[in-house]
Design a protein around this motif. Sequence first.
Motif, PDB file in Angstrom:
ATOM      1  N   THR A   5     -15.422 -26.030  -2.318  1.00  0.00           N
ATOM      2  CA  THR A   5     -15.327 -26.336  -3.618  1.00  0.00           C
ATOM      3  C   THR A   5     -14.579 -24.724  -4.189  1.00  0.00           C
ATOM      4  O   THR A   5     -14.939 -23.821  -3.723  1.00  0.00           O
ATOM      5  N   LEU A   6     -13.844 -25.247  -5.024  1.00  0.00           N
ATOM      6  CA  LEU A   6     -13.173 -24.052  -5.693  1.00  0.00           C
ATOM      7  C   LEU A   6     -14.128 -23.394  -6.496  1.00  0.00           C
ATOM      8  O   LEU A   6     -14.889 -24.028  -7.415  1.00  0.00           O
ATOM      9  N   GLN A   7     -14.155 -22.098  -6.660  1.00  0.00           N
ATOM     10  CA  GLN A   7     -15.277 -21.413  -7.159  1.00  0.00           C
ATOM     11  C   GLN A   7     -14.602 -20.889  -8.602  1.00  0.00           C
ATOM     12  O   GLN A   7     -13.378 -20.724  -8.696  1.00  0.00           O
ATOM     13  N   SER A   8     -15.471 -20.988  -9.724  1.00  0.00           N
ATOM     14  CA  SER A   8     -14.875 -20.581 -10.958  1.00  0.00           C
ATOM     15  C   SER A   8     -14.536 -19.101 -11.247  1.00  0.00           C
ATOM     16  O   SER A   8     -15.215 -18.306 -10.274  1.00  0.00           O
ATOM     17  N   ARG A   9     -13.643 -18.689 -11.757  1.00  0.00           N
ATOM     18  CA  ARG A   9     -13.297 -17.278 -11.682  1.00  0.00           C
ATOM     19  C   ARG A   9     -14.265 -16.396 -12.442  1.00  0.00           C
ATOM     20  O   ARG A   9     -14.756 -15.425 -11.912  1.00  0.00           O
ATOM     21  N   LYS A  10     -15.071 -16.781 -13.658  1.00  0.00           N
ATOM     22  CA  LYS A  10     -16.029 -16.010 -13.897  1.00  0.00           C
ATOM     23  C   LYS A  10     -17.305 -16.984 -14.011  1.00  0.00           C
ATOM     24  O   LYS A  10     -17.262 -17.837 -14.678  1.00  0.00           O
ATOM     25  N   PRO A  11     -18.389 -16.241 -13.342  1.00  0.00           N
ATOM     26  CA  PRO A  11     -19.574 -17.051 -13.009  1.00  0.00           C
ATOM     27  C   PRO A  11     -20.262 -17.382 -14.429  1.00  0.00           C
ATOM     28  O   PRO A  11     -20.162 -16.226 -15.397  1.00  0.00           O
ATOM     29  N   ALA A  12     -20.865 -18.372 -14.737  1.00  0.00           N
ATOM     30  CA  ALA A  12     -21.271 -18.515 -16.051  1.00  0.00           C
ATOM     31  C   ALA A  12     -22.898 -19.097 -15.885  1.00  0.00           C
ATOM     32  O   ALA A  12     -23.306 -19.142 -17.059  1.00  0.00           O
ATOM     33  N   THR A  13     -23.267 -19.804 -14.750  1.00  0.00           N
ATOM     34  CA  THR A  13     -24.575 -20.328 -14.803  1.00  0.00           C
ATOM     35  C   THR A  13     -25.614 -19.442 -14.451  1.00  0.00           C
ATOM     36  O   THR A  13     -25.466 -18.757 -13.744  1.00  0.00           O
ATOM     37  N   ARG A  14     -26.722 -19.449 -15.404  1.00  0.00           N
ATOM     38  CA  ARG A  14     -27.872 -18.850 -15.400  1.00  0.00           C
ATOM     39  C   ARG A  14     -28.996 -19.664 -14.519  1.00  0.00           C
ATOM     40  O   ARG A  14     -29.478 -20.583 -14.908  1.00  0.00           O
ATOM     41  N   PHE A  15     -29.195 -19.090 -13.510  1.00  0.00           N
ATOM     42  CA  PHE A  15     -29.903 -19.995 -12.350  1.00  0.00           C
ATOM     43  C   PHE A  15     -31.537 -19.342 -12.272  1.00  0.00           C
ATOM     44  O   PHE A  15     -31.745 -17.876 -12.283  1.00  0.00           O
ATOM     45  N   ALA A  16     -32.386 -20.277 -12.220  1.00  0.00           N
ATOM     46  CA  ALA A  16     -33.745 -20.182 -12.132  1.00  0.00           C
ATOM     47  C   ALA A  16     -33.924 -20.544 -10.367  1.00  0.00           C
ATOM     48  O   ALA A  16     -33.819 -21.823 -10.236  1.00  0.00           O
ATOM     49  N   ILE A  17     -34.287 -19.591  -9.578  1.00  0.00           N
ATOM     50  CA  ILE A  17     -34.344 -20.158  -8.206  1.00  0.00           C
ATOM     51  C   ILE A  17     -35.911 -20.288  -8.009  1.00  0.00           C
ATOM     52  O   ILE A  17     -36.645 -19.410  -8.130  1.00  0.00           O
ATOM     53  N   LEU A  18     -36.569 -21.436  -7.814  1.00  0.00           N
ATOM     54  CA  LEU A  18     -37.720 -21.690  -7.454  1.00  0.00           C
ATOM     55  C   LEU A  18     -38.127 -21.950  -6.010  1.00  0.00           C
ATOM     56  O   LEU A  18     -37.470 -22.920  -5.473  1.00  0.00           O
ATOM     57  N   ILE A  19     -39.143 -21.261  -5.611  1.00  0.00           N
ATOM     58  CA  ILE A  19     -39.705 -21.153  -4.094  1.00  0.00           C
ATOM     59  C   ILE A  19     -40.965 -21.419  -4.032  1.00  0.00           C
ATOM     60  O   ILE A  19     -41.803 -20.626  -4.285  1.00  0.00           O
ATOM     61  N   PRO A  20     -41.369 -22.854  -3.860  1.00  0.00           N
ATOM     62  CA  PRO A  20     -42.887 -22.833  -3.650  1.00  0.00           C
ATOM     63  C   PRO A  20     -43.135 -22.602  -1.926  1.00  0.00           C
ATOM     64  O   PRO A  20     -42.430 -22.836  -0.985  1.00  0.00           O
ATOM     65  N   ALA A  21     -44.425 -21.748  -1.867  1.00  0.00           N
ATOM     66  CA  ALA A  21     -44.385 -21.154  -0.669  1.00  0.00           C
ATOM     67  C   ALA A  21     -46.155 -21.373  -0.394  1.00  0.00           C
ATOM     68  O   ALA A  21     -46.911 -20.769  -1.385  1.00  0.00           O
ATOM     69  N   HIS A  22     -46.462 -21.917   0.601  1.00  0.00           N
ATOM     70  CA  HIS A  22     -47.784 -21.680   1.093  1.00  0.00           C
ATOM     71  C   HIS A  22     -48.030 -20.997   2.516  1.00  0.00           C
ATOM     72  O   HIS A  22     -47.625 -21.544   3.529  1.00  0.00           O
ATOM     73  N   ASN A  23     -48.642 -19.760   2.644  1.00  0.00           N
ATOM     74  CA  ASN A  23     -48.738 -18.990   3.633  1.00  0.00           C
ATOM     75  C   ASN A  23     -47.315 -18.807   4.462  1.00  0.00           C
ATOM     76  O   ASN A  23     -47.286 -19.103   5.557  1.00  0.00           O
ATOM     77  N   GLU A  24     -46.317 -18.319   3.714  1.00  0.00           N
ATOM     78  CA  GLU A  24     -45.002 -18.074   4.233  1.00  0.00           C
ATOM     79  C   GLU A  24     -44.522 -16.592   4.411  1.00  0.00           C
ATOM     80  O   GLU A  24     -43.564 -16.260   4.320  1.00  0.00           O
TER      81      GLU A  24
END
Length: 190
Positions: free
Chosen positions: A50-69
């Motif tokens: 995928t061609l990557q955009s020149r200037k990143p613009a997206t604000r991400f929330a990375i959600l990680i469910p974890a049970h005893n990890e």
Amino acid sequence: MRTNRTSKPNQRAGATLLGGVFWSIVAVAGAMIGYLLTLTVAAFRAPRSTLQSRKPATRFAILIPAHNEALLLPDLLASIQAQRYPASLFDMHVVADNCSDATAQIARDCGAIAHERSDEQRRGKGYALQWLLERVEAYGAYDAYVILDADSIITPAFLAVMDARLTRGERAIQAYYAVRHPDRSWSVSL
């Protein structure tokens, strides 16, 4: 000697019926094989990057469910921090869901925002993610949510590719997902 004259027409009718069923099965199987071949050819012709955009613009929330990890979570968080993407444009949120180990503390130590959840009635990833989404809204506006399993890792270009695809107008993206060490054992490769 008497012969039954009706047996030959009945045999012919039965053979014709069986022949029709056989050719119907062949036609359906042929259509299915043709469909799968078309998908295979299309997959080989699809662009590999995928061609990557020149200037990143997206604000991400990375959600990680974890049970005893506690053992595997640090690998994931390290792979997120190794992103070729501005750290100011993503937050890592780990929900330590009904944990009896040090998952929450390890998440904090690795730079994630840890959310601890205890609910013996509503257990599981779906409940944990719903609960986490409600809490994450208090941290500000995000353009996109990424959900990762705590036992996975991502490539350094992951967020940049997601940003480019979202900028292109895609609304939901499924990443390629594979087993980390398929040659470790037959059960893992299965």
